[in-house]
Structure formats: structure tokens, C-alpha cells
Scaffold this motif. Structure first.
Motif, short mmCIF file in Angstrom:
data_model
loop_
_atom_site.label_atom_id
_atom_site.label_comp_id
_atom_site.label_asym_id
_atom_site.label_seq_id
_atom_site.Cartn_x
_atom_site.Cartn_y
_atom_site.Cartn_z
N ARG A 116 10.20 -11.92 65.99
CA ARG A 116 11.44 -12.09 65.16
C ARG A 116 12.79 -10.85 64.93
O ARG A 116 13.45 -11.15 65.49
CB ARG A 116 10.84 -12.36 63.36
CG ARG A 116 11.87 -12.80 62.60
CD ARG A 116 11.45 -13.58 61.60
NE ARG A 116 10.19 -14.47 61.34
CZ ARG A 116 9.10 -13.79 61.45
NH1 ARG A 116 8.18 -13.20 60.35
NH2 ARG A 116 8.31 -15.43 61.21
N GLU A 117 12.29 -9.93 65.29
CA GLU A 117 13.00 -8.69 65.41
C GLU A 117 13.69 -8.64 66.54
O GLU A 117 14.52 -8.22 66.63
CB GLU A 117 12.28 -7.55 65.05
CG GLU A 117 11.52 -7.50 63.93
CD GLU A 117 12.60 -7.20 62.52
OE1 GLU A 117 13.64 -6.48 63.47
OE2 GLU A 117 12.24 -7.35 61.88
N THR A 118 12.96 -8.75 67.71
CA THR A 118 13.87 -8.34 69.18
C THR A 118 14.46 -9.91 69.81
O THR A 118 15.38 -9.65 70.90
CB THR A 118 13.14 -7.73 70.58
OG1 THR A 118 11.35 -8.44 69.51
CG2 THR A 118 12.31 -6.24 69.55
N GLY A 119 14.19 -10.67 69.42
CA GLY A 119 13.99 -12.43 70.55
C GLY A 119 13.21 -12.75 70.71
O GLY A 119 13.96 -13.75 71.76
N ASN A 120 12.48 -11.48 71.72
CA ASN A 120 11.84 -11.62 73.27
C ASN A 120 10.46 -11.03 72.46
O ASN A 120 10.18 -10.21 72.19
CB ASN A 120 13.40 -11.60 73.94
CG ASN A 120 11.86 -11.10 75.17
OD1 ASN A 120 11.26 -11.90 75.72
ND2 ASN A 120 13.71 -10.46 76.70
N ILE A 121 10.19 -12.04 73.00
CA ILE A 121 8.11 -11.65 72.61
C ILE A 121 7.82 -10.09 74.00
O ILE A 121 7.50 -9.69 73.47
CB ILE A 121 7.20 -12.80 72.87
CG1 ILE A 121 5.72 -12.47 73.02
CG2 ILE A 121 7.44 -13.10 74.54
CD1 ILE A 121 5.05 -12.07 71.48
N TYR A 122 8.54 -10.24 75.52
CA TYR A 122 7.23 -9.39 76.56
C TYR A 122 8.50 -8.02 75.42
O TYR A 122 8.24 -7.19 75.73
CB TYR A 122 8.45 -9.67 76.95
CG TYR A 122 8.21 -10.92 78.01
CD1 TYR A 122 6.49 -11.08 77.93
CD2 TYR A 122 8.68 -12.45 78.05
CE1 TYR A 122 6.17 -12.24 78.53
CE2 TYR A 122 7.99 -13.18 78.34
CZ TYR A 122 7.14 -13.48 78.77
OH TYR A 122 5.58 -14.79 78.93
N GLU A 123 10.06 -7.75 74.86
CA GLU A 123 9.95 -6.55 74.50
C GLU A 123 9.35 -5.54 73.46
O GLU A 123 9.48 -5.06 73.45
CB GLU A 123 11.93 -6.94 74.03
CG GLU A 123 13.03 -5.62 73.52
CD GLU A 123 14.10 -6.41 73.81
OE1 GLU A 123 14.88 -5.17 72.83
OE2 GLU A 123 14.31 -7.14 73.68
N SER A 124 9.15 -7.07 72.68
CA SER A 124 8.12 -6.57 71.31
C SER A 124 7.24 -6.17 71.95
O SER A 124 6.43 -4.45 71.33
CB SER A 124 7.96 -8.16 70.54
OG SER A 124 8.62 -8.25 70.33
N VAL A 125 6.59 -6.79 72.92
CA VAL A 125 5.26 -6.14 73.65
C VAL A 125 5.70 -4.62 74.12
O VAL A 125 4.39 -3.83 73.58
CB VAL A 125 4.19 -6.82 74.71
CG1 VAL A 125 3.46 -6.21 74.81
CG2 VAL A 125 3.72 -8.00 73.74
N ALA A 126 6.57 -4.30 74.85
CA ALA A 126 7.23 -3.83 75.31
C ALA A 126 7.34 -2.21 74.04
O ALA A 126 6.63 -1.28 75.18
CB ALA A 126 8.47 -3.47 76.15
N ILE A 127 7.71 -3.03 72.90
CA ILE A 127 8.02 -1.84 72.27
C ILE A 127 6.52 -1.32 71.25
O ILE A 127 6.34 -0.07 71.36
CB ILE A 127 9.11 -2.30 70.59
CG1 ILE A 127 10.13 -2.54 71.65
CG2 ILE A 127 8.89 -1.47 69.59
CD1 ILE A 127 10.70 -3.13 70.83
#
Length: 115
Positions: A22-33
Motif C-alpha cells: 500500500r505504501e510503495t505501490g510495489n510489493i518488491y520495493e516493500s520487501v526490499a525496504i
């Protein structure tokens, strides 16, 4: 930071990936964070544990003499019972306690603002 007071679960939890993206719009970006934050937490915990256990280090050359120190055992148990760093980082991400930014997006937004 006292990680024992965190609301993070001790066990693995099934999460809705839409909530994480929800925050990033991209699950992969969220997982990287989350992964980067988990590495930071892991290093902090390891550093804290090393400092506390260094107080109990004995510098004997003899391997035959091994003493059990009750305080050292309690410290080790405390750290074993802590939630895993990935669970702590995921909880922080869900609670919006992690500050993150994307430098590519920041520079492109700045460039668009200049035109």
C-alpha cells in the motif's frame, strides 16, 4: 531500543501482500525496504549481545575449564526469545515507523518541478 516491548509476533504470521504494498505501490520495493531494516535491526541486536557477553569473557587458554555463568545464560535466553529481525522490521513497516525514500523518484520529481 527494547525489542521485547515491540508488538511484533514471535512466530511467523501470514500477511496480506496488498497491505504491505500500500505504501510503495510495489510489493518488491516493500520487501526490499523491510529487508534493509531487518539487516539494521539484526546488526543492532548482534552488537548489543556481543557487548553484554563480552563482560563475561574469560581469557583462559585451557579448554578443560568451562564455567557456566547463570547471568550469561539468562542474557542468551532473552535474545533467543526476541522476535526475529524480519518480523520486527515488518511490524515497523506496517505501523509506518520506517522512514524510507526513493532517490530516483525524488530526483525525477525535482526535475519535473523545475520545468
Amino acid at each position: 531500543m527494547d525489542y521485547k516491548k515491540s508488538k511484533a509476533p514471535v512466530n511467523t504470521v501470514t500477511r496480506n501482500i496488498m497491505d504491505l504494498s500500500r505504501e510503495t505501490g510495489n510489493i518488491y520495493e516493500s520487501v526490499a525496504i523491510i529487508a534493509k531494516r531487518a539487516n539494521q535491526i539484526s546488526l543492532q541486536i548482534k552488537d548489543d549481545l556481543s557487548k553484554k557477553l563480552a563482560e563475561f569473557a574469560s581469557y583462559n587458554d585451557s579448554l578443560e575449564e568451562v564455567f557456566e555463568n547463570r547471568e550469561q545464560i539468562e542474557i542468551s535466553r532473552y535474545y533467543e526469545k526476541l522476535p526475529k529481525p524480519t518480523l520486527l522490521a515488518t511490524q515497523e513497516f506496517v505501523e509506518d515507523k520506517i522512514y524510507w525514500r526513493d532517490p530516483v523518484r525524488d530526483t525525477s520529481a525535482q526535475q519535473q518541478a523545475e520545468y
